[in-house]
Design an enzyme around this catalytic site. Structure first.
Site, mmCIF file in Angstrom:
data_model
loop_
_atom_site.group_PDB
_atom_site.id
_atom_site.type_symbol
_atom_site.label_atom_id
_atom_site.label_comp_id
_atom_site.label_asym_id
_atom_site.label_seq_id
_atom_site.Cartn_x
_atom_site.Cartn_y
_atom_site.Cartn_z
ATOM 1 N N ASP A 72 0.814 -1.207 0.000
ATOM 2 C CA ASP A 72 0.000 0.000 0.000
ATOM 3 C C ASP A 72 0.853 1.265 0.000
ATOM 4 O O ASP A 72 2.073 1.215 0.153
ATOM 5 C CB ASP A 72 -0.943 0.005 1.214
ATOM 6 N N ASP A 141 -8.223 -3.643 14.202
ATOM 7 C CA ASP A 141 -9.570 -4.028 13.771
ATOM 8 C C ASP A 141 -9.552 -5.159 12.747
ATOM 9 O O ASP A 141 -10.558 -5.452 12.102
ATOM 10 C CB ASP A 141 -10.324 -2.819 13.205
ATOM 11 N N HIS A 143 -7.724 -5.364 9.940
ATOM 12 C CA HIS A 143 -7.470 -5.063 8.525
ATOM 13 C C HIS A 143 -6.083 -5.538 8.098
ATOM 14 O O HIS A 143 -5.132 -5.491 8.868
ATOM 15 C CB HIS A 143 -7.669 -3.571 8.217
ATOM 16 N N GLU A 148 -9.891 -2.186 5.038
ATOM 17 C CA GLU A 148 -10.566 -1.898 6.294
ATOM 18 C C GLU A 148 -11.789 -2.811 6.468
ATOM 19 O O GLU A 148 -12.207 -3.492 5.529
ATOM 20 C CB GLU A 148 -10.995 -0.423 6.305
#
Length: 266
Positions: A72, A141, A143, A148
């Site tokens: 990314d 979380d 990801h 996400e």
């Protein structure tokens, strides 16, 4: 899925680096047949990059015939910015090994046509056949990369809006100011990751414990994108002790017994 339960972040980094080196050396890459490696950024892989650099300097591995694709990159952050993933990768890894510049592939978050940039990235990955090993981390979380919660499990490289929680977590790299953290990023998709021959995810710290539990003991669920590993034929999760605190005792015991021979010598 394999789970490698270790004690510390340092051990996780050493195990991951050793695994990558073993894979590269067993592959015996050449200029015409390179080993294709997917790489992450952030705090989690730092111990792995440090160990890889040390192993390279000790003559245990060469990256001359390795091609890399990063997961990314932030959108709108100049690549020269110290917190761009371009800068991160060169500072922590590329500048210390023998990988040719032309073998390094990073998403361009400042591309004039973002959609074309994402399509071209996918096409370039396909031009090599596949990514042989994709290393990654995981967010609190769940990801992976910047996929996400509620990301499609079939998603490809695209632009994503970062959640507030992710931006708060990453603000530690931006003087603690969440307003300096970009709101958007380019990221490989969950489908891109699942296409890799092998996926290795590193998990560190008690704050990642729920994500690890979701990956290992939960159901496949797009709200925890790390759970997609259950769909992969060759997934490896390497974790430290604090991150295992939500796992059942019998789960941890099972994997400790299963991997006993593979966690020696760290």
């Amino acid at each position: 899925m394999r789970l490698i339960p270790l004690t510390s972040a340092e051990q996780v980094g050493k195990w991951a680096a050793r695994h990558i080196v073993n894979r590269i050396n067993a592959f015996k890459p050449t200029a015409d047949r390179p080993f294709v490696l997917g790489l992450p950024t952030g705090g989690t892989p730092l111990t792995a990059y440090k160990a890889l650099v040390e192993m390279h300097k000790a003559g245990q591995v060469s990256f001359k015939h390795v091609v890399t694709f990063n997961m990314d990159e932030y959108v709108g952050l100049p690549k020269e910015h110290p917190e761009s993933y371009h800068s991160f990768m060169h500072r922590n890894f590329f500048d210390h090994v023998d990988i040719p510049a032309e073998n390094i592939n990073l998403l361009n978050g400042n591309a004039p046509d973002i959609d074309a940039e994402c399509r071209n990235y996918e096409e370039k990955i396909r031009s090599y056949g596949k990514i042989h090993l994709f290393m990654g981390g995981v967010g609190n979380d769940g990801h992976i990369a910047f996929n996400e919660p509620a990301s499609s499990l079939a998603s490809r490289t695209r632009i994503k809006t970062l959640t507030h929680d992710t931006r708060v977590a990453n603000s530690r790299f931006f003087d603690g100011d969440v307003n300096q953290v970009p709101k958007y990023a380019l990221t490989v998709g969950v489908g891109t990751l699942l296409d890799a021959e092998e996926v290795m995810i590193l998990v560190l710290g008690h704050q990642k414990a729920q994500a690890l539990q979701a990956a290992v003991e939960g159901n496949v669920n797009h709200m925890w994108t790390i759970s997609c590993l259950q769909l992969h034929p060759k997934a490896v999760v390497v974790c430290d002790e604090p991150s295992t605190m939500e796992l059942k005792v019998k789960t941890l015991k099972y994997f400790n017994e299963l991997e006993a021979e593979n966690i020696k010598g760290l």
